[in-house]
Design a protein around this motif. Sequence first.
Motif, mmCIF file in Angstrom:
data_model
loop_
_atom_site.group_PDB
_atom_site.id
_atom_site.type_symbol
_atom_site.label_atom_id
_atom_site.label_comp_id
_atom_site.label_asym_id
_atom_site.label_seq_id
_atom_site.Cartn_x
_atom_site.Cartn_y
_atom_site.Cartn_z
ATOM 1 N N PHE A 20 0.972 -1.078 0.011
ATOM 2 C CA PHE A 20 0.022 -0.012 0.284
ATOM 3 C C PHE A 20 0.642 1.418 0.000
ATOM 4 O O PHE A 20 1.977 1.147 0.506
ATOM 5 C CB PHE A 20 -1.055 -0.091 1.326
ATOM 6 C CG PHE A 20 -0.463 0.297 2.578
ATOM 7 C CD1 PHE A 20 -0.359 1.538 2.861
ATOM 8 C CD2 PHE A 20 0.333 -0.754 3.421
ATOM 9 C CE1 PHE A 20 0.470 1.654 4.279
ATOM 10 C CE2 PHE A 20 0.607 -0.893 4.697
ATOM 11 C CZ PHE A 20 0.833 0.490 5.026
ATOM 12 N N GLU A 21 0.517 2.428 -0.599
ATOM 13 C CA GLU A 21 0.949 3.416 -0.666
ATOM 14 C C GLU A 21 0.210 4.757 -0.231
ATOM 15 O O GLU A 21 -0.850 5.045 -0.839
ATOM 16 C CB GLU A 21 1.573 3.820 -2.030
ATOM 17 C CG GLU A 21 2.126 5.370 -2.064
ATOM 18 C CD GLU A 21 2.602 5.702 -3.639
ATOM 19 O OE1 GLU A 21 2.520 6.781 -3.872
ATOM 20 O OE2 GLU A 21 2.621 4.679 -4.711
ATOM 21 N N THR A 22 0.576 5.208 1.042
ATOM 22 C CA THR A 22 -0.037 6.379 1.562
ATOM 23 C C THR A 22 -0.182 7.652 0.604
ATOM 24 O O THR A 22 0.985 7.850 0.254
ATOM 25 C CB THR A 22 0.480 6.903 2.833
ATOM 26 O OG1 THR A 22 0.440 5.562 3.870
ATOM 27 C CG2 THR A 22 -0.355 7.863 3.552
ATOM 28 N N LEU A 23 -1.291 8.131 0.368
ATOM 29 C CA LEU A 23 -1.251 9.312 -0.782
ATOM 30 C C LEU A 23 -1.102 10.657 0.044
ATOM 31 O O LEU A 23 -0.363 11.512 -0.768
ATOM 32 C CB LEU A 23 -3.036 9.310 -1.318
ATOM 33 C CG LEU A 23 -3.387 8.110 -2.106
ATOM 34 C CD1 LEU A 23 -4.768 8.308 -2.437
ATOM 35 C CD2 LEU A 23 -2.575 7.718 -3.318
ATOM 36 N N ASP A 24 -1.019 10.681 1.139
ATOM 37 C CA ASP A 24 -0.518 11.972 1.894
ATOM 38 C C ASP A 24 0.958 11.923 2.000
ATOM 39 O O ASP A 24 1.442 11.225 3.034
ATOM 40 C CB ASP A 24 -1.318 12.343 2.934
ATOM 41 C CG ASP A 24 -0.862 13.426 3.867
ATOM 42 O OD1 ASP A 24 0.320 13.773 3.818
ATOM 43 O OD2 ASP A 24 -1.733 14.067 4.573
ATOM 44 N N LYS A 25 1.553 12.420 1.316
ATOM 45 C CA LYS A 25 3.288 12.206 1.477
ATOM 46 C C LYS A 25 3.942 13.133 2.712
ATOM 47 O O LYS A 25 4.802 12.198 3.097
ATOM 48 C CB LYS A 25 4.193 12.911 0.223
ATOM 49 C CG LYS A 25 3.435 12.162 -1.172
ATOM 50 C CD LYS A 25 3.660 10.630 -1.175
ATOM 51 C CE LYS A 25 2.974 10.114 -2.471
ATOM 52 N NZ LYS A 25 2.773 8.596 -2.301
ATOM 53 N N ASP A 26 3.269 13.816 3.195
ATOM 54 C CA ASP A 26 3.622 14.653 4.368
ATOM 55 C C ASP A 26 3.396 13.300 5.593
ATOM 56 O O ASP A 26 4.340 13.054 6.465
ATOM 57 C CB ASP A 26 2.958 15.755 4.863
ATOM 58 C CG ASP A 26 3.413 16.933 4.113
ATOM 59 O OD1 ASP A 26 4.617 16.969 3.620
ATOM 60 O OD2 ASP A 26 2.505 17.878 3.953
ATOM 61 N N GLU A 27 2.411 12.716 5.811
ATOM 62 C CA GLU A 27 1.991 11.599 6.450
ATOM 63 C C GLU A 27 2.990 10.420 6.348
ATOM 64 O O GLU A 27 3.298 9.914 7.319
ATOM 65 C CB GLU A 27 0.499 11.176 6.273
ATOM 66 C CG GLU A 27 0.136 9.983 7.357
ATOM 67 C CD GLU A 27 -1.161 9.554 7.340
ATOM 68 O OE1 GLU A 27 -1.517 8.599 7.818
ATOM 69 O OE2 GLU A 27 -2.209 10.171 6.658
ATOM 70 N N MET A 28 3.172 10.092 5.073
ATOM 71 C CA MET A 28 4.031 9.008 4.861
ATOM 72 C C MET A 28 5.710 9.282 5.381
ATOM 73 O O MET A 28 6.188 8.541 5.880
ATOM 74 C CB MET A 28 4.294 8.782 3.294
ATOM 75 C CG MET A 28 5.171 7.567 3.094
ATOM 76 S SD MET A 28 5.064 6.886 1.187
ATOM 77 C CE MET A 28 5.667 8.693 0.360
ATOM 78 N N ASN A 29 5.875 10.410 5.346
ATOM 79 C CA ASN A 29 7.180 10.662 5.618
ATOM 80 C C ASN A 29 7.333 11.045 7.039
ATOM 81 O O ASN A 29 8.697 10.626 7.735
ATOM 82 C CB ASN A 29 7.661 12.159 4.828
ATOM 83 C CG ASN A 29 8.148 11.931 3.571
ATOM 84 O OD1 ASN A 29 8.457 11.111 2.963
ATOM 85 N ND2 ASN A 29 7.750 12.944 2.550
ATOM 86 N N GLU A 30 6.423 11.302 7.924
ATOM 87 C CA GLU A 30 6.308 11.308 9.230
ATOM 88 C C GLU A 30 6.495 9.915 9.632
ATOM 89 O O GLU A 30 7.274 9.782 10.577
ATOM 90 C CB GLU A 30 5.223 11.956 9.857
ATOM 91 C CG GLU A 30 5.034 13.521 9.533
ATOM 92 C CD GLU A 30 3.934 14.264 9.904
ATOM 93 O OE1 GLU A 30 3.051 13.414 10.745
ATOM 94 O OE2 GLU A 30 3.711 15.318 9.668
#
Length: 129
Positions: free
Chosen positions: A111-121
């Motif tokens: 799965f890939e989180t669409l919110d890249k800020d959330e993913m990077n956190e």
Amino acid sequence: MIYEMTIQFRVTNITEGQAWYEGLFQRQPDFIPHEGFAEWEIIPGCWLQVAEGTPTPGNGPLRLGVTDIEAERGRMVNESGAEDFEIHSRKEVPAKWGTFSDPWGNRIGFFETLDKDEMNERIEMVLKK
């Protein structure tokens, strides 16, 4: 208090199974306690055990967060022989996802989180541990 987790997949041949999962994780197992068994710590406290034995049909899916689902799908199809799989999305779900199987029928998903800020956190949080 839950502080760690493991999931176990069974393969009919540990040599072939270990090689396939080395390709998935792009590295050797973290722990081989005895013959017929290999473990990878996927992220801190989260372990996948691959054991020689009779696979359980339809086991899983074990879903793994990735930064680029299309690239990972391409890598698995080209390098491991995994079947091509559809990538799904829904406007109310903040991720894209897809599921495939290892050669023994164990189901694995990316799965890939669409919110890249959330993913990077989340990535930063895992790397700090």
